[in-house]
Design a protein around this motif. Structure first.
Motif, PDB file in Angstrom:
ATOM      1  N   LYS A 702      49.098  55.703 110.419  1.00 15.73           N
ATOM      2  CA  LYS A 702      47.858  55.790 111.180  1.00 15.73           C
ATOM      3  C   LYS A 702      46.975  56.885 110.620  1.00 15.73           C
ATOM      4  N   VAL A 703      45.659  56.713 110.800  1.00 18.66           N
ATOM      5  CA  VAL A 703      44.697  57.704 110.342  1.00 18.66           C
ATOM      6  C   VAL A 703      43.930  58.225 111.552  1.00 18.66           C
ATOM      7  N   LEU A 719      52.192  59.313 108.360  1.00 20.44           N
ATOM      8  CA  LEU A 719      52.980  58.219 107.800  1.00 20.44           C
ATOM      9  C   LEU A 719      54.007  57.736 108.806  1.00 20.44           C
ATOM     10  N   TRP A 720      54.241  56.436 108.750  1.00 20.82           N
ATOM     11  CA  TRP A 720      55.245  55.860 109.642  1.00 20.82           C
ATOM     12  C   TRP A 720      56.601  56.506 109.365  1.00 20.82           C
ATOM     13  N   GLY A 721      57.380  56.694 110.415  1.00 19.09           N
ATOM     14  CA  GLY A 721      58.714  57.261 110.229  1.00 19.09           C
ATOM     15  C   GLY A 721      59.578  56.388 109.355  1.00 19.09           C
ATOM     16  N   ASP A 740      59.185  52.566  99.982  1.00 13.58           N
ATOM     17  CA  ASP A 740      58.784  53.858 100.510  1.00 13.58           C
ATOM     18  C   ASP A 740      57.306  53.902 100.815  1.00 13.58           C
ATOM     19  N   ASN A 741      56.945  54.610 101.932  1.00 13.03           N
ATOM     20  CA  ASN A 741      55.554  54.632 102.342  1.00 13.03           C
ATOM     21  C   ASN A 741      54.673  55.516 101.478  1.00 13.03           C
ATOM     22  N   THR A 769      61.067  64.872 110.379  1.00 11.33           N
ATOM     23  CA  THR A 769      60.733  63.688 111.174  1.00 11.33           C
ATOM     24  C   THR A 769      59.273  63.297 111.101  1.00 11.33           C
ATOM     25  N   CYS A 770      58.434  64.080 110.454  1.00 12.17           N
ATOM     26  CA  CYS A 770      57.003  63.792 110.469  1.00 12.17           C
ATOM     27  C   CYS A 770      56.356  64.247 109.167  1.00 12.17           C
ATOM     28  N   LYS A 771      55.483  63.404 108.635  1.00 13.80           N
ATOM     29  CA  LYS A 771      54.774  63.748 107.406  1.00 13.80           C
ATOM     30  C   LYS A 771      53.296  63.443 107.576  1.00 13.80           C
ATOM     31  N   LEU A 772      52.469  64.431 107.249  1.00 13.60           N
ATOM     32  CA  LEU A 772      51.028  64.298 107.409  1.00 13.60           C
ATOM     33  C   LEU A 772      50.321  64.595 106.100  1.00 13.60           C
TER      34      LEU A 772
END
Length: 1003
Positions: A702-703, A719-721, A740-741, A769-772
């Motif tokens: 999502k953006v 990014l999606w998990g 991979d995303n 758990t989270c990447k931005l």
């Protein structure tokens, strides 16, 4: 010397001097017409030339005077000069000119009918340029013309009927253009014609004109990919001098005429990829003593191979993917020329001829997917040049001939799906050039020989489903190029050799269903590229190493049915696993939180000491469930899940987004990596990640639009998990799983490049758990969203043109200015973002790849990356990545800008945008293609941009220009009539002309 003699000599030289002076002047004018970035004309200096241009590069003069040694300009050859401009009709003023070649340049525009003024022209070569428009009917007025080559341009329209009036034409080549209509019967009137090549043009569906049979001097007839239908006319058998016939890749039906055997001088026949039926002519082949290649593959032919055909001294016999049956005639082994034998996909049976290869230099043999039986001939590699040995899915039996151990030329061996037995010859394991060795699904026994250390080129080793035994040799670790090793369903035993961790290129290791024991080799984390690890149903023991969590590309892990003990490594939570199975081991302790969910319950069954927050794993009753109980449990889960989704779906989706945002806010220690000086902290970003700020959602995440405290705005991609399937992009070619995303690829690429037309990455933030990813904010969103929405009216042609130039500039930077070059791999309108002034930035580098210059033809990828409608045709089946893939995708974007249509649309039927444009142009003309929202005053510029798009989407990669050349071509469109692109306040503004005045006014 007498006065009379002197006078005579003066009178003799003066005309040549005057003529050469005049021709020098014409050539100087010609030079000024061209863009010459490489300085091809640098020595065209009048002061150095004196009175003669005969020393200019590319200019050849005739020898018309034994006194001066010079004469008129006879030939101009500008091949591969990298020059751009329109065809210089001034050349026709060189009255002695016989030869013109502009091969492989950027000659654009149309070819003027004034070309008929080149009265003495013998050869005209304009191949591999950018010419458009219709073929001039006046070409046939050139009385001396013998050779005409217009290959690889964008000519459209019909072949003029006047072409049948050429007086001396011997060769005409119109390959790979956009020519439509029907092949004119009048071509049969060119009695002097020796070569006719019309391949790769979108002609209307039509039959081969029988009049072609009147060309009794014809030696070469190439009509491949010309949309031909109907039967092959019997009249072609009158072409007694024909040497090469190519009617491949059409829709021809009916049988092959028996009269074809009258082509006694034929060397090569190619009829593949049609719908021909019936049997091959049974007799008459013995007269065709010159025949060396026959290719009738991919048809519907039946019956046996004629013995007369197999008795010829053929070099290549291709009959694959038909319905042939019966035995392969033994007489074929008498050929001393045969190097290619491709029979796969038929119903041939019986043994291969015993002496096959004994007399012939066999290089490629493929008899896969037939009913052949018996032993392999030991003579197949007697000449020492055999490279491909493909025999899969037959009924061959017996042992491999010992002579194969000496076949050092082999590069590809596929013997799977047969009944082979016995031990593999020791030397066969170590053949130095074999890259692909497949022995799967046979009954081979024995061990893998230590000689395998010599197979330095081996990349794929598939020996599954045999009866191999013993230990894997330590020497297997010497295979530094090994990418895939499948050895499951054998009888191997012992420990894995420690050297296996040296296989740094390994992506797949499948050793399921063997008797291996011991633990994991140390330093398993060295296998950084490992994607699939399957050790199921062996006797492995000991702990699962924590370092397995460092194999970040691993997505398939099956360790079930072993004796692994200890705790499940917490590091496994770092992996994105599509297949995960640790069942039936001796594992104890807690299940890592990420996997402590019901969906993973089958992954842990049969581990009595294992505990986790999953019902049935903490009550001391965790034993292997019987099948009926498991299925009952699954059924209950499905029914319950369905009720929950229907009842509380709305609540779930609302809370999911809140939960995901909360994970980011409450995540463990953040890692912040900045690429520019920042005026904000990661915590300011986290606080704004709520659903109200979402501005987009795609396959990778999502953006969010985030307004910072200082008033600046940034875009944040979360990014999606786990990867999310979307469109047709990023799908694994074999497993169908989503790759991979792209977090690492995006950071690695955008973090090190700087360009005004590449989106700026401010920083990245990550936890477990989270990447931005934090980018500059682009207020006008993506080109795709804007162009294909109700707001497309905002995009007039000057703005669309500016977007095309900006995006091309960004891609040219990636291809030509980055060291090593970068291939984006997902160029599309949705990945071109627009700022407040409609300036374009190339974005989304999640699947970008660095191009290794050492790889010929590009890097081979294990996945098809890209989006439907944008993927280059060759990429889908070769998986070869190079800059040409991006250029094709960018060409589709140009076609979107010109037509206003999406790359795929149900209205196109089975076509994509590229095919729709080509067919619509030929059938309905230019106006049916152009976006009706665009002002007609820009029609000329739009048409030129369309030509650039068509060139970029050429089906042959070699015909696509480089990205730097694309930028130049687009810039030339704006420079031809800059008044139409007036600048106002730094913005591109349309400029219209008043019919009553030469002055424009900004509207």
């Amino acid at each position: 010397m007498s006065p009379h003699t002197l006078c005579f000599l003066l009178l003799f030289f003066i005309p040549f001097t005057l003529c050469l002076n005049q021709e020098l002047h014409y050539l100087q004018q010609l030079k000024l017409q061209f863009d010459d970035p490489d300085g091809f004309f640098s020595d065209w200096n009048e002061s150095l030339a004196g009175d003669s241009p005969c020393n200019f590069t590319g200019v050849i003069c005739s020898k018309q005077s034994t006194f001066s040694g010079t004469g008129f300009v006879e030939s101009v050859d500008f091949s591969n000069a990298n020059i751009a401009g329109t065809f210089p009709i001034i050349l026709c003023k060189l009255t002695g000119l016989k030869h013109i070649s502009f091969y492989n340049n950027s000659i654009n525009g149309t070819l003027s009918s004034d070309i008929s003024g080149c009265w003495n022209l013998v050869s005209l070569n304009l191949a591999q340029n950018l010419l458009t428009g219709e073929l001039p009917a006046t070409l046939s007025d050139l009385p001396e013309l013998k050779f005409l080559d217009l290959t690889g341009n964008n000519f459209s329209g019909h072949i003029p009927a006047s072409f049948g009036t050429f007086q001396k034409l011997e060769s005409i080549s119109l390959v790979d253009n956009l020519i439509s209509g029907y092949i004119p019967a009048s071509l049969g009137n060119i009695s002097t014609l020796k070569q006719l090549n019309l391949s790769y043009n979108p002609f209307f569906s039509g039959e081969i004109p029988p009049e072609i049979g009147n060309l009794t001097q014809l030696e070469i007839l190439w009509l491949s990919n010309c949309n031909l239908i109907g039967k092959i006319p019997n009249s072609l058998s009158r072409l007694s001098k024909l040497v090469d016939l190519d009617l491949s890749t059409n829709k021809l039906t009916g049988s092959i005429p028996s009269s074809f055997t009258e082509l006694v001088n034929i060397v090569q026949i190619e009829l593949y990829n049609n719908s021909l039926t019936g049997e091959l002519p049974s007799t008459g082949w013995s007269k065709m003593t010159s025949l060396r290649l026959i290719d009738v593959s991919m048809n519907l032919l039946t019956g046996n191979l004629p013995e007369e055909l197999c008795s010829l001294q053929l070099e290549s016999l291709h009959v694959y993917e038909n319905k042939f049956s019966g035995n392969l005639p033994k007489i074929i082994s008498n050929s001393s020329n045969l190097n290619e034998l491709r029979l796969f996909g038929n119903k041939f049976s019986g043994d291969l001829p015993e002496n096959l290869g004994k007399k012939s230099p066999l290089t490629w043999i493929d008899v896969s997917d037939n009913l052949f039986s018996g032993k392999l001939p030991a003579s197949l590699c007697d000449k020492g040049v055999l490279e491909e040995l493909l025999m899969i899915n037959n009924k061959f039996s017996g042992e491999l001939p010992a002579s194969f151990s000496a076949c050092g030329s082999l590069t590809r061996v596929r013997l799977g799906g047969n009944n082979f037995s016995g031990e593999v010859p020791v030397g066969f394991w170590g053949l130095p050039h074999v890259s692909f060795l497949e022995l799967v699904d046979n009954s081979f026994t024995g061990v893998i020989g230590k000689s395998i250390a010599g197979a330095g080129n081996l990349s794929t080793l598939n020996i599954a489903k045999n009866k191999f035994s013993g230990e894997l040799p330590e020497e297997i670790g010497a295979l530094e190029n090994l990418v895939e090793f499948s050895g499951g369903d054998n009888q191997f035993s012992g420990e894995l050799p420690a050297s296996i961790v040296n296989l740094e290129q390994l992506t797949k290791l499948d050793l399921r269903n063997n008797g291996f024991s011991g633990g994991f080799p140390k330093s398993i984390e060295s296998l950084k590229k490992l994607n699939e690890l399957n050790l199921a149903n062996n006797k492995f023991s000991g702990d699962i190493p924590e370092t397995i969590g460092e194999l970040f590309v691993l997505n398939y892990l099956d360790l079930s049915g072993n004796k692994f003990s200890g705790k499940i490594p917490v590091g496994l939570q770092n992996l994105r696993l599509n297949e995960f199975n640790l069942s039936s081991n001796l594992l104890t302790g807690d299940i890592p939180p990420v996997y402590a969910k019901k969906v993973y319950i089958d992954s842990f069954l049969g581990n009595p000491g294992l505990c986790g927050d999953i019902e049935g794993l903490c009550d001391g009753k965790n034993v292997t469930k019987n099948v009926g109980y498991v299925w009952l449990l699954r059924t209950i889960y499905v029914i319950t899940g369905f009720i929950l989704i229907v009842g509380v779906g709305w609540f779930y989706f609302r809370c999911k987004n809140f939960k995901n945002s909360k994970e980011c806010i409450d995540g463990s220690k953040w890692t912040l990596m900045s690429f520019h000086k920042l005026s904000f902290s990661e915590y300011e970003i986290m606080g704004a990640l709520d659903e109200d700020n979402v501005v987009g959602s795609g396959a990778s995440g999502k953006v969010y639009k985030v307004v910072l405290g200082n008033g600046d705005i940034v875009a944040v991609k979360k990014l999606w998990g786990g990867s999310k399937k979307g469109e047709c992009e990023n799908i694994d070619n074999e497993s169908g799983s989503v790759v991979d995303n792209g977090f690492d690829a995006e950071v690695e690429t955008l973090g090190r490049i700087r360009h005004k037309n590449i989106v700026r990455l401010w920083c990245c933030c990550s936890t477990k758990t989270c990447k931005l990813l934090v980018y500059e904010y682009m207020p006008n969103g993506s080109l795709g969203d804007l162009l294909h929405s109700s707001k497309s009216g905002l995009l007039d042609w000057p703005i669309r043109y500016k977007i095309a130039v900006d995006a091309a500039d960004g891609l040219a930077y990636l291809h030509h200015d980055c060291v090593p070059p970068i291939v984006h791999r997902d160029v599309k309108s949705n990945n071109i973002l627009l700022d407040g002034e409609f300036g374009a930035r190339v974005a989304d580098f999640g699947v970008a790849k660095v191009v290794d210059g050492k790889e010929k033809g590009g890097n081979s990828m294990s996945v098809i990356a890209g989006s439907c409608g944008y993927i280059a045709p060759e990429y889908a089946y070769t998986l070869r990545v190079n800059e040409k893939s991006d250029i094709y995708s960018f060409g589709v974007v140009i076609l979107e800008l010109v037509t206003g249509k999406r790359p795929v649309d149900p209205k196109f039927g089975e076509k994509d945008l590229v095919k729709w444009v080509c067919s619509t142009l030929s059938q309905r003309g230019l106006d049916a293609v152009l976006d009706p929202k665009l002002d007609s005053c820009f029609k000329e510029e739009i048409c030129k941009a369309l030509n650039v798009g068509l060139l970029c989407t050429s089906p042959l990669p070699i015909n696509r220009p480089s990205m730097r050349k694309v930028v130049n071509m687009l810039q030339e469109i704006g420079s031809v009539n800059p008044m139409k692109f007036a600048s106002k306040d730094g913005k591109l503004t349309p400029y219209y002309f008043d019919d009553k005045s030469d002055h424009g006014s900004v509207v």
